[in-house]
Design a protein around this motif. Structure first.
Motif, PDB file in Angstrom:
ATOM      1  N   UNK A  58       0.828  -1.211   0.000  1.00  0.00           N
ATOM      2  CA  UNK A  58       0.000   0.000   0.000  1.00  0.00           C
ATOM      3  C   UNK A  58       0.863   1.262   0.000  1.00  0.00           C
ATOM      4  N   UNK A  59       1.829   1.288   0.900  1.00  0.00           N
ATOM      5  CA  UNK A  59       2.639   2.496   1.062  1.00  0.00           C
ATOM      6  C   UNK A  59       3.395   2.844  -0.206  1.00  0.00           C
ATOM      7  N   UNK A  60       3.936   1.814  -0.888  1.00  0.00           N
ATOM      8  CA  UNK A  60       4.777   2.066  -2.054  1.00  0.00           C
ATOM      9  C   UNK A  60       4.033   1.862  -3.370  1.00  0.00           C
ATOM     10  N   UNK A  61       2.727   1.657  -3.276  1.00  0.00           N
ATOM     11  CA  UNK A  61       1.899   1.508  -4.473  1.00  0.00           C
ATOM     12  C   UNK A  61       2.485   0.451  -5.410  1.00  0.00           C
ATOM     13  N   UNK A  62       2.777  -0.710  -4.835  1.00  0.00           N
ATOM     14  CA  UNK A  62       3.388  -1.793  -5.606  1.00  0.00           C
ATOM     15  C   UNK A  62       2.397  -2.350  -6.622  1.00  0.00           C
ATOM     16  N   UNK A  63       2.935  -2.901  -7.686  1.00  0.00           N
ATOM     17  CA  UNK A  63       2.108  -3.552  -8.696  1.00  0.00           C
ATOM     18  C   UNK A  63       1.752  -4.976  -8.272  1.00  0.00           C
ATOM     19  N   UNK A  64       2.727  -5.658  -7.613  1.00  0.00           N
ATOM     20  CA  UNK A  64       2.565  -7.078  -7.307  1.00  0.00           C
ATOM     21  C   UNK A  64       3.082  -7.388  -5.912  1.00  0.00           C
ATOM     22  N   UNK A  65       2.379  -8.260  -5.194  1.00  0.00           N
ATOM     23  CA  UNK A  65       2.822  -8.755  -3.894  1.00  0.00           C
ATOM     24  C   UNK A  65       2.717 -10.277  -3.910  1.00  0.00           C
ATOM     25  N   UNK A  66       3.782 -10.937  -3.450  1.00  0.00           N
ATOM     26  CA  UNK A  66       3.814 -12.402  -3.447  1.00  0.00           C
ATOM     27  C   UNK A  66       4.152 -12.893  -2.046  1.00  0.00           C
ATOM     28  N   UNK A 105      -9.032  -4.009  -1.815  1.00  0.00           N
ATOM     29  CA  UNK A 105      -9.521  -2.705  -2.272  1.00  0.00           C
ATOM     30  C   UNK A 105      -8.457  -1.929  -3.041  1.00  0.00           C
ATOM     31  N   UNK A 106      -7.381  -2.594  -3.435  1.00  0.00           N
ATOM     32  CA  UNK A 106      -6.307  -1.957  -4.211  1.00  0.00           C
ATOM     33  C   UNK A 106      -6.183  -2.648  -5.567  1.00  0.00           C
ATOM     34  N   UNK A 107      -5.293  -2.122  -6.393  1.00  0.00           N
ATOM     35  CA  UNK A 107      -5.022  -2.730  -7.697  1.00  0.00           C
ATOM     36  C   UNK A 107      -3.819  -3.675  -7.648  1.00  0.00           C
ATOM     37  N   UNK A 108      -3.299  -3.949  -6.446  1.00  0.00           N
ATOM     38  CA  UNK A 108      -2.126  -4.809  -6.303  1.00  0.00           C
ATOM     39  C   UNK A 108      -2.480  -6.243  -6.693  1.00  0.00           C
ATOM     40  N   UNK A 109      -1.687  -6.832  -7.567  1.00  0.00           N
ATOM     41  CA  UNK A 109      -1.875  -8.243  -7.936  1.00  0.00           C
ATOM     42  C   UNK A 109      -1.216  -9.114  -6.872  1.00  0.00           C
ATOM     43  N   UNK A 110      -1.930 -10.123  -6.399  1.00  0.00           N
ATOM     44  CA  UNK A 110      -1.457 -10.955  -5.289  1.00  0.00           C
ATOM     45  C   UNK A 110      -1.274 -12.400  -5.760  1.00  0.00           C
ATOM     46  N   UNK A 111      -0.088 -12.950  -5.458  1.00  0.00           N
ATOM     47  CA  UNK A 111       0.218 -14.334  -5.802  1.00  0.00           C
ATOM     48  C   UNK A 111       0.816 -15.031  -4.590  1.00  0.00           C
TER      49      UNK A 111
END
Length: 383
Positions: A48-56, A72-78
């Motif tokens: 959230x803080x760094x507006x990452x594209x992807x979190x794994x 509630x974010x656009x972060x893709x989660x794997x």
């Protein structure tokens, strides 16, 4: 143009300090990919803080809470260890910071260099386990590897601009938490004592490795592969103050050293910004506050792991992979209170004596050697 970073192990000590560098230099870096092993809460906060594209999240058990936390974010989660390697190789990042702990870092390192990406390497086990393979692939794919370990960053800096042959690399060593302990005290050493490193603030695994000098032995192996220097030209000196991070001696007798306070943000930022340096106005080394720098030989009786690592380096093949697997198993057991501190090296010795040795291993051979080492170490420790 901003460098897009994939930070593998972003919730650990090196990962968090890397994000400090990102935060200090918003015009130069953006954190696109963040990964963690189990710490999904901190990972979600970072994403959230760094507006990452992807979190794994490597441990698939924590996929659902991470997904829900970022719903509630656009972060893709794997989730999963394979996903960590896949995002390292994916095209959305320019630089991969491998700050993973242990053998788990090998696959993402291989994926990164195969993709031809710049690798800022803090996961020394990648080169301990598969140094020959990793460096060959890096050369084939023209993937630069920049060291993040303070010792190897120091050597790298001391080699810059030099064309003369090297007489020896000199790695410095703090001695870890037990440098002033007697053999009798070591027999009763506790987890709490082992985690009190006198100079550096690090994760639990590397702090225990520093107390046994397994970490320094692994750094010798890492130096051999990073700099193409044979074991007989790599020396280790005890330097309790941890101000001289390492040195290079040349054939004319000249010695170049890199000095500074024990702060990992310097080697991290140097790896990310090379050939430039970070502007950190607060950083000023006070020589008058450090009027005496001392050096001594390492007590090889007290710290047998150092010579074991040298022997594994000379043997080559799967030897260092076996040592690493046994060490990871024993350190995890020690941290849980399931074995004594002295049993860590005991497990390594036992495992090396009984493990299968492959002289010219493939990646599959490394995986088999790692699994066998963990099994043998667990048997020795009665886990």
């Amino acid at each position: 143009m901003k460098q897009r970073l994939a930070i593998l192990g972003s919730t650990g000590s090196i990962g968090m300090q890397t994000l400090d560098i990102v935060e200090e230099n918003p015009a130069q870096f953006e954190a696109r990919v963040l990964t963690a092993h189990r710490n999904w809460r901190r990972l979600a906060e970072q994403a959230r803080k760094f507006d990452a594209d992807t979190a794994v999240i490597a441990d698939e058990e924590y996929y659902a809470p991470l997904r829900d936390a970022l719903a509630d974010t656009d972060v893709k989660v794997y989730a999963g260890e394979e996903a960590v390697a896949q995002v390292a190789a994916a095209g959305d990042s320019d630089v991969v910071v491998n700050a993973l702990v242990g053998y788990a870092g090998l696959a993402p390192t291989v994926a990164t260099v195969r993709a031809g990406k710049k690798l800022a390497l803090a996961n020394k086990e990648s080169l301990v386990v598969g140094g020959e393979t990793v460096m060959r692939l890096a050369a084939e794919h023209r993937a630069p590897i920049l060291p993040v370990d303070s010792e190897h960053s120091a050597i790298f800096q001391c080699l810059l601009g030099e064309q003369a042959p090297v007489r020896r690399l000199i790695l410095t060593c703090s001695g870890g938490a037990f440098r002033d302990f007697t053999p009798e005290q070591l027999a009763e050493a506790t987890v709490e004592q082992a985690l009190r490193h006198p100079q550096w603030q690090m994760g639990a695994k590397i702090t225990i490795d520093s107390s046994t000098l397994v970490n320094k032995g692994f750094e010798v192996i890492e130096a051999r592969w990073l700099f193409g220097t044979p074991a007989e030209k790599i020396a280790v000196l005890l330097h309790p103050q941890s101000i001289v991070h390492s040195m290079v001696e040349y054939e004319d007798g000249a010695i170049k050293a890199q000095l500074g306070t024990p702060d990992m943000r310097m080697p991290i930022s140097f790896a990310l910004m090379f050939p430039h340096r970070a502007q950190r106005p607060g950083e000023r080394f006070d020589f008058l506050a450090h009027p005496q720098l001392t050096f001594a030989e390492v007590d090889r009786t007290k710290y047998p792991a150092l010579d074991i690592a040298y022997d594994c380096l000379r043997r080559g093949g799967t030897a260092a992979c076996t040592m690493n697997g046994a060490n990871e198993t024993a350190v995890a057991a020690f941290l849980k209170g399931a074995c004594r501190w002295l049993d860590i090296v005991g497990a390594i010795v036992h495992t090396l004596e009984h493990a299968t040795f492959v002289a010219a291993p493939t990646l599959d051979d490394y995986a088999a050697a790692d699994a066998e080492a963990r099994r043998l170490a667990a048997e020795y420790l009665h886990l």
